[in-house]
Scaffold this active site. Sequence first.
Site, PDB file in Angstrom:
ATOM      1  N   CYS A   1      -8.755  -6.225  -8.855  1.00 54.04           N
ATOM      2  CA  CYS A   1      -8.212  -7.445  -9.447  1.00 54.04           C
ATOM      3  C   CYS A   1      -7.891  -8.512  -8.426  1.00 54.04           C
ATOM      4  O   CYS A   1      -6.761  -8.991  -8.337  1.00 54.04           O
ATOM      5  CB  CYS A   1      -6.972  -7.110 -10.251  1.00 54.04           C
ATOM      6  SG  CYS A   1      -5.791  -6.228  -9.247  1.00 54.04           S
ATOM      7  N   GLU A   2      -8.862  -8.857  -7.597  1.00 55.65           N
ATOM      8  CA  GLU A   2      -8.726 -10.078  -6.795  1.00 55.65           C
ATOM      9  C   GLU A   2     -10.111 -10.578  -6.411  1.00 55.65           C
ATOM     10  O   GLU A   2     -11.065  -9.805  -6.358  1.00 55.65           O
ATOM     11  CB  GLU A   2      -7.827  -9.870  -5.572  1.00 55.65           C
ATOM     12  CG  GLU A   2      -8.239  -8.785  -4.624  1.00 55.65           C
ATOM     13  CD  GLU A   2      -7.275  -8.719  -3.425  1.00 55.65           C
ATOM     14  OE1 GLU A   2      -7.444  -9.572  -2.548  1.00 55.65           O
ATOM     15  OE2 GLU A   2      -6.398  -7.851  -3.400  1.00 55.65           O
TER      16      GLU A   2
ATOM     17  N   ARG B   1     -15.435  -4.609   4.634  1.00 51.52           N
ATOM     18  CA  ARG B   1     -16.022  -5.475   5.666  1.00 51.52           C
ATOM     19  C   ARG B   1     -16.519  -6.827   5.132  1.00 51.52           C
ATOM     20  O   ARG B   1     -16.325  -7.838   5.806  1.00 51.52           O
ATOM     21  CB  ARG B   1     -17.148  -4.745   6.413  1.00 51.52           C
ATOM     22  CG  ARG B   1     -16.675  -3.461   7.118  1.00 51.52           C
ATOM     23  CD  ARG B   1     -17.645  -2.950   8.167  1.00 51.52           C
ATOM     24  NE  ARG B   1     -17.671  -3.828   9.323  1.00 51.52           N
ATOM     25  CZ  ARG B   1     -18.563  -4.750   9.558  1.00 51.52           C
ATOM     26  NH1 ARG B   1     -19.575  -4.901   8.729  1.00 51.52           N
ATOM     27  NH2 ARG B   1     -18.477  -5.517  10.616  1.00 51.52           N
TER      28      ARG B   1
ATOM     29  N   GLY C   1     -18.920  -1.765  21.667  1.00 54.03           N
ATOM     30  CA  GLY C   1     -19.117  -3.153  21.275  1.00 54.03           C
ATOM     31  C   GLY C   1     -20.524  -3.572  20.932  1.00 54.03           C
ATOM     32  O   GLY C   1     -20.724  -4.642  20.359  1.00 54.03           O
TER      33      GLY C   1
ATOM     34  N   GLU D   1     -17.847   3.799  25.381  1.00 53.53           N
ATOM     35  CA  GLU D   1     -17.134   4.233  24.162  1.00 53.53           C
ATOM     36  C   GLU D   1     -17.799   3.665  22.919  1.00 53.53           C
ATOM     37  O   GLU D   1     -17.169   2.946  22.138  1.00 53.53           O
ATOM     38  CB  GLU D   1     -15.683   3.731  24.210  1.00 53.53           C
ATOM     39  CG  GLU D   1     -14.917   4.109  25.451  1.00 53.53           C
ATOM     40  CD  GLU D   1     -13.666   3.231  25.663  1.00 53.53           C
ATOM     41  OE1 GLU D   1     -13.386   2.338  24.844  1.00 53.53           O
ATOM     42  OE2 GLU D   1     -12.986   3.458  26.669  1.00 53.53           O
ATOM     43  N   PRO D   2     -19.082   3.951  22.680  1.00 55.59           N
ATOM     44  CA  PRO D   2     -19.742   3.336  21.527  1.00 55.59           C
ATOM     45  C   PRO D   2     -19.264   3.927  20.203  1.00 55.59           C
ATOM     46  O   PRO D   2     -18.970   5.120  20.114  1.00 55.59           O
ATOM     47  CB  PRO D   2     -21.221   3.670  21.746  1.00 55.59           C
ATOM     48  CG  PRO D   2     -21.211   4.935  22.543  1.00 55.59           C
ATOM     49  CD  PRO D   2     -19.977   4.861  23.415  1.00 55.59           C
ATOM     50  N   GLY D   3     -19.177   3.094  19.200  1.00 52.59           N
ATOM     51  CA  GLY D   3     -18.825   3.548  17.855  1.00 52.59           C
ATOM     52  C   GLY D   3     -19.906   3.116  16.872  1.00 52.59           C
ATOM     53  O   GLY D   3     -20.782   3.875  16.476  1.00 52.59           O
ATOM     54  N   ARG D   4     -19.871   1.818  16.529  1.00 52.40           N
ATOM     55  CA  ARG D   4     -20.778   1.276  15.521  1.00 52.40           C
ATOM     56  C   ARG D   4     -22.254   1.577  15.806  1.00 52.40           C
ATOM     57  O   ARG D   4     -23.009   1.928  14.903  1.00 52.40           O
ATOM     58  CB  ARG D   4     -20.583  -0.237  15.450  1.00 52.40           C
ATOM     59  CG  ARG D   4     -21.332  -0.895  14.314  1.00 52.40           C
ATOM     60  CD  ARG D   4     -21.328  -2.428  14.455  1.00 52.40           C
ATOM     61  NE  ARG D   4     -20.064  -2.967  14.864  1.00 52.40           N
ATOM     62  CZ  ARG D   4     -19.128  -3.444  14.022  1.00 52.40           C
ATOM     63  NH1 ARG D   4     -19.361  -3.472  12.736  1.00 52.40           N
ATOM     64  NH2 ARG D   4     -17.982  -3.913  14.496  1.00 52.40           N
TER      65      ARG D   4
HETATM   66  N1  LLP Z   1     -13.367   1.268  22.507  1.00 53.43           N
HETATM   67  C1  LLP Z   1     -12.279   0.590  22.117  1.00 53.43           C
HETATM   68  C2  LLP Z   1     -11.109   0.549  22.989  1.00 53.43           C
HETATM   69  C3  LLP Z   1     -12.280  -0.058  20.868  1.00 53.43           C
HETATM   70  O1  LLP Z   1     -11.197  -0.731  20.494  1.00 53.43           O
HETATM   71  C4  LLP Z   1     -13.421  -0.003  20.034  1.00 53.43           C
HETATM   72  C5  LLP Z   1     -13.454  -0.683  18.740  1.00 53.43           C
HETATM   73  C6  LLP Z   1     -14.541   0.738  20.486  1.00 53.43           C
HETATM   74  C7  LLP Z   1     -14.470   1.341  21.732  1.00 53.43           C
HETATM   75  C8  LLP Z   1     -15.796   0.877  19.682  1.00 53.43           C
HETATM   76  O2  LLP Z   1     -16.427  -0.345  19.491  1.00 53.43           O
HETATM   77  P1  LLP Z   1     -17.870  -0.419  18.749  1.00 53.43           P
HETATM   78  O3  LLP Z   1     -18.878   0.238  19.658  1.00 53.43           O
HETATM   79  O4  LLP Z   1     -17.752   0.292  17.469  1.00 53.43           O
HETATM   80  O5  LLP Z   1     -18.083  -1.857  18.582  1.00 53.43           O
HETATM   81  N2  LLP Z   1     -13.309  -2.801  11.987  1.00 53.43           N
HETATM   82  C9  LLP Z   1     -14.174  -3.704  12.707  1.00 53.43           C
HETATM   83  C10 LLP Z   1     -14.491  -3.210  14.109  1.00 53.43           C
HETATM   84  C11 LLP Z   1     -13.255  -2.976  14.962  1.00 53.43           C
HETATM   85  C12 LLP Z   1     -13.562  -2.446  16.331  1.00 53.43           C
HETATM   86  C13 LLP Z   1     -12.323  -1.981  17.002  1.00 53.43           C
HETATM   87  N3  LLP Z   1     -12.491  -1.406  18.289  1.00 53.43           N
HETATM   88  C14 LLP Z   1     -15.453  -3.910  11.891  1.00 53.43           C
HETATM   89  O6  LLP Z   1     -15.565  -3.363  10.801  1.00 53.43           O
HETATM   90  O7  LLP Z   1     -16.344  -4.652  12.308  1.00 53.43           O
END
Ligand code: LLP
Length: 414
Positions: A348-349, A314, A235, A275-278
């Site tokens: 086309c939108e 996005r 998050g 659980e970092p992603g972004r």
């Molecule tokens: N753990 C769980 C259970 C999650 O659902 C998510 C993201 C993460 C970890 C990773 O979160 P992060 O560190 O990346 O914030 N498509 C959207 C973001 C959706 C996030 C969904 N869950 C966007 O483009 O902003």
Amino acid sequence: MFKYVGNQLQCEGIPLSAIQKEVGTPTYVYSAGLIRQMMSAYQVADPNAVFAYALKANQNIEILKLIREAGFGADVTSGGELFLALEAGFDPEKIIFSGVGKRDDEILMAFNAGISAIHVESPAEMYVIEKLAAERGLRAKVGMRLNPNVDAETHPYISTGLLENKFGVPIDAGIKLIKYAAESPHLTPTGVAMHIGSQIREISSFVEAANLVTDVAVELKSAGIELNYIDLGGGLGINYQRGESNSAEQIEAIQNWVTQVGEPARDAGFVVKAEPGRSVVGAAGALLSQITFSKNNGAKNFLIADAGMNDLIRPPLYSAHHPILPLSLARGGQSGPRSTVDVVGPICESSDFLAKNIQLPNMQRGDLIAVMNAGAYSFAMSSNYNGRLRPAEVLVDGDSWRVIRPRQQYADLL
Ligand code: LLP
């Protein structure tokens, strides 16, 4: 890692125009160095923690391997992501399975892979996991995703920690379910988890939620149920205003997050998971695109790019801002005349835009742009809408680069 050297926008040691010449556009370009820096920021901040990269942010297999090599685990949300995590060689002991709607076949796949825990999001799911484990004479490891009912103050589509959201189990119900799992011969409770939303840059709601979730683990401990870990979820946001990358700023944000949000769990004697992603991959990607036409209809200036909402959804979906930089400053430079434009795609939108009302140096047909901070939820959310091919992906590492996913071809549409 993304900066101008002279007039040329570079990724690490490579001018982006050199990649465009060989691979064409639209193309996603990622910096391996930036991804490694972000992972190391997490690890340095808490060497005892387990960081499970959320595959949903970017699941290119070569990027997954890079992340696995650094010692990260994986957070998966579907059978497909579990497949990819195993293909990339992640240690099953470091794989977590999150998600509100796991099908039976996906739960069985997790049993077979021997992953560290399935994070349960409802009573019904807990009973299904128990039944499937009982039928096979197994004991399934389950973590409990709690919904702490905390407002993360982010875009409503990516807020997940409020009771109006579908995610997790309210705290009281969660405690009862963990007690139930502790009594079951076919379940082993492993930990508690939270994930309150995404692209959150203010630390206070994370800390509030972490305290609530830690209190649960402490209460269970006094009831004789020893959980192994507290999973803080992902998050942490990135700075989408910035075009050229600034690792120092993001490293500091990560270390601050791990230190402050993990503190209650560490103080109570639990291992921290996250659980970092972004925050790992978001700033490490740019989408290269070429201007097909410049158009003025008397009311507005449009730059029509060869990348659109199928490549990067996005901006229309979340009103997200991605800075756009010219690949070359040769014409006009940074101080030359600028105009206000909408950068749009060919679809086309009218939701098909990359940026609205931004200032860019005067550009014309054939000029090249980079849409910045496109490493997370960008290629991952791309589609074939309008019969458009999914873009190529390139990984830059120092002075070398390679294609890590070729551009789709028309035959792929069949
Ligand atoms: N753990 C769980 C259970 C999650 O659902 C998510 C993201 C993460 C970890 C990773 O979160 P992060 O560190 O990346 O914030 N498509 C959207 C973001 C959706 C996030 C969904 N869950 C966007 O483009 O902003």
